[in-house]
Design an enzyme around this catalytic site. Structure first.
Site, PDB file in Angstrom:
ATOM      1  N   GLU A 166      -2.120   6.002  -0.543  1.00  0.00           N
ATOM      2  CA  GLU A 166      -3.560   5.983  -0.237  1.00  0.00           C
ATOM      3  C   GLU A 166      -3.875   7.317   0.455  1.00  0.00           C
ATOM      4  O   GLU A 166      -4.623   8.137  -0.076  1.00  0.00           O
ATOM      5  CB  GLU A 166      -3.903   4.789   0.660  1.00  0.00           C
ATOM      6  CG  GLU A 166      -5.372   4.720   1.075  1.00  0.00           C
ATOM      7  CD  GLU A 166      -5.660   3.565   2.054  1.00  0.00           C
ATOM      8  OE1 GLU A 166      -4.715   3.009   2.639  1.00  0.00           O
ATOM      9  OE2 GLU A 166      -6.864   3.255   2.241  1.00  0.00           O
ATOM     10  N   HIS A 203       0.865  -1.175   0.000  1.00  0.00           N
ATOM     11  CA  HIS A 203       0.000   0.000   0.000  1.00  0.00           C
ATOM     12  C   HIS A 203       0.906   1.231   0.000  1.00  0.00           C
ATOM     13  O   HIS A 203       1.834   1.325   0.817  1.00  0.00           O
ATOM     14  CB  HIS A 203      -0.860   0.047   1.265  1.00  0.00           C
ATOM     15  CG  HIS A 203      -2.025  -0.894   1.264  1.00  0.00           C
ATOM     16  ND1 HIS A 203      -1.899  -2.227   0.997  1.00  0.00           N
ATOM     17  CD2 HIS A 203      -3.347  -0.670   1.508  1.00  0.00           C
ATOM     18  CE1 HIS A 203      -3.106  -2.798   1.073  1.00  0.00           C
ATOM     19  NE2 HIS A 203      -3.998  -1.873   1.382  1.00  0.00           N
ATOM     20  N   ASP A 243     -12.051  -3.474   1.365  1.00  0.00           N
ATOM     21  CA  ASP A 243     -12.684  -4.054   2.561  1.00  0.00           C
ATOM     22  C   ASP A 243     -14.198  -3.984   2.360  1.00  0.00           C
ATOM     23  O   ASP A 243     -14.884  -3.142   2.961  1.00  0.00           O
ATOM     24  CB  ASP A 243     -12.276  -3.255   3.809  1.00  0.00           C
ATOM     25  CG  ASP A 243     -10.776  -3.271   4.012  1.00  0.00           C
ATOM     26  OD1 ASP A 243     -10.258  -4.297   4.488  1.00  0.00           O
ATOM     27  OD2 ASP A 243     -10.122  -2.268   3.664  1.00  0.00           O
TER      28      ASP A 243
HETATM   29  N1  ADE Z   1      -6.010  -2.724   5.966  1.00  0.00           N
HETATM   30  C1  ADE Z   1      -7.242  -3.015   5.540  1.00  0.00           C
HETATM   31  N2  ADE Z   1      -7.662  -2.093   4.673  1.00  0.00           N
HETATM   32  C2  ADE Z   1      -6.669  -1.182   4.542  1.00  0.00           C
HETATM   33  C3  ADE Z   1      -6.494  -0.012   3.782  1.00  0.00           C
HETATM   34  N3  ADE Z   1      -7.440   0.473   2.969  1.00  0.00           N
HETATM   35  N4  ADE Z   1      -5.343   0.667   3.918  1.00  0.00           N
HETATM   36  C4  ADE Z   1      -4.384   0.222   4.725  1.00  0.00           C
HETATM   37  N5  ADE Z   1      -4.497  -0.886   5.450  1.00  0.00           N
HETATM   38  C5  ADE Z   1      -5.632  -1.587   5.361  1.00  0.00           C
HETATM   39 ZN    ZN Z   2      -6.100  -2.114   1.216  1.00  0.00          ZN
END
Ligand code: ADE
Ligand code: ZN
Length: 349
Positions: free
Chosen positions: A208, A205, A287
């Site tokens: 974000e 990641h 999620d």
């Molecule tokens: N863990 C679960 N969803 C996440 C997200 N969107 N960003 C970072 N960690 C996560």
């Molecule tokens: Zn994620």
């Protein structure tokens, strides 16, 4: 290059739903629906601070990533036994089947569970058994990606990787998730180097909520093969050029970005702009139990908000298949099925 035929606009939603597609950014703990949280809490005798499924669901109002993570980790506390992990993943695969997902690469967060005394084997074996059943019973190709929690230390991540090594054959890669700002990718340089030595794929990641600098270091230091999210790249022209030149896949999650206030409105999301700039964007759910939609919900709502086209639908689905870590023969077969789906819709079936 496949020529995308004209599709009647009113048929686009059905086409989006029917397309074979890969999901490359799904946290399996983030697929735990409130109903299953309550059922597992009861089965395992775990007390919950919510009176009902409804009360829990109504707590899902987030202001940023951390406000979501606090609830996400609390929800995962009902998972204790191998069967719990199986049941969670199996519930996801049923939804994935309905959404015409042909390939799923599931993130899981072992530290969330081992820190509570759950054995590593219970986590990995339960998830792997569900992946195997997804293939044999639903025809979905599925693999696991072990994610390190970036708010914890690199030493903890290294220990976790070692602890998972007896199950090395059960997962295909490593990732990096949890609280981004203040925890740059370079904090995990050694554990990613170790994972790559083991022949594991690497993703992270980045971008974000964090700055473009985190995307640069995920690429240069962690040497990842895909960037998860990456939407902040748009603020750095040199980085955008690099993503285009290298055709580095981004696993973008529009409903997640909306619910975590990365964008104020889905109509402001930059997915269409990134695609038009030549970035290899894929579309994913992140999620889904927390963000109000599984993969097809993400496609349908994003296409409606951004007025995207059938050509862009083809590009996103093809990108998802090509950017997956599946065997090349499978990718060819799914791409062929994708073309066939477009031909069927163009002919008006
Ligand atoms: N863990 C679960 N969803 C996440 C997200 N969107 N960003 C970072 N960690 C996560
Ligand atoms: Zn994620």
């Amino acid at each position: 290059m496949f020529k995308v035929h004209a599709i009647a606009p009113h048929r686009l939603p059905d086409l989006l739903s029917a397309m074979p597609k890969a999901e490359l950014h799904i946290h399996i703990e983030g697929s735990l629906e409130p109903e299953l949280i309550f059922a597992l809490a009861q089965r395992n005798g775990v007390p919950l601070p919510y009176a009902s499924v409804q009360a829990l669901r109504s707590a899902y109002a987030f202001s940023n990533l951390q406000s979501f993570l606090d609830l996400y980790y609390a929800g995962a506390s009902v998972l204790l036994h191998e069967q719990d992990f199986y049941d969670m993943a199996w519930a996801y695969f049923q939804k994935a089947k309905a959404d015409h997902v042909v390939r799923a690469e599931l993130f899981f967060d072992p530290q969330t569970h081992t820190a509570r005394g759950v054995p590593m084997g219970a986590v990995i074996e339960g998830l792997r058994r569900a992946c195997d059943d997804a293939q044999s019973q639903l025809g979905i190709s599925a693999d696991l990606i072990l994610c390190f929690l970036r708010h914890l230390s690199e030493a903890d991540a290294l220990e976790t990787l070692e602890e998972a090594m007896p199950w090395r054959a059960h997962f295909i890669g490593v990732g990096l998730d949890s609280s981004e700002v203040g925890h740059p990718p370079e904090k995990f340089a050694r554990v990613f180097a170790r994972a790559r030595e083991q022949g594991l794929h690497a993703v992270a990641h980045a971008g974000e909520e964090g700055p473009p600098a985190y995307i640069w270091s995920a690429l240069d230091v962690l040497q990842v093969e895909r960037i998860d999210h990456g939407v902040q790249a748009i603020h750095d022209a040199a980085l955008m050029q690099r993503l285009v030149d290298t055709q580095m896949p981004l696993t973008v999650c529009p409903l997640s970005n909306l619910k975590l206030c990365v964008f104020k409105d889905l109509a402001e999301h930059n997915l269409g702009r990134m695609l038009d700039a030549g970035v290899r964007v894929t579309l994913n759910s992140d999620d889904p139990a927390y963000f109000g939609g599984y993969l097809n919900d993400n496609y349908l709502q994003t296409f409606a908000a951004l007025h995207l086209s059938a050509r862009q639908a083809y590009q996103l689905a093809a990108n998802s298949i090509e950017a997956s870590f599946a065997p090349e023969a499978d990718k060819h077969r799914w791409l062929h099925e994708l073309e066939h789906t477009f031909e069927r819709f163009a002919e008006g079936d």
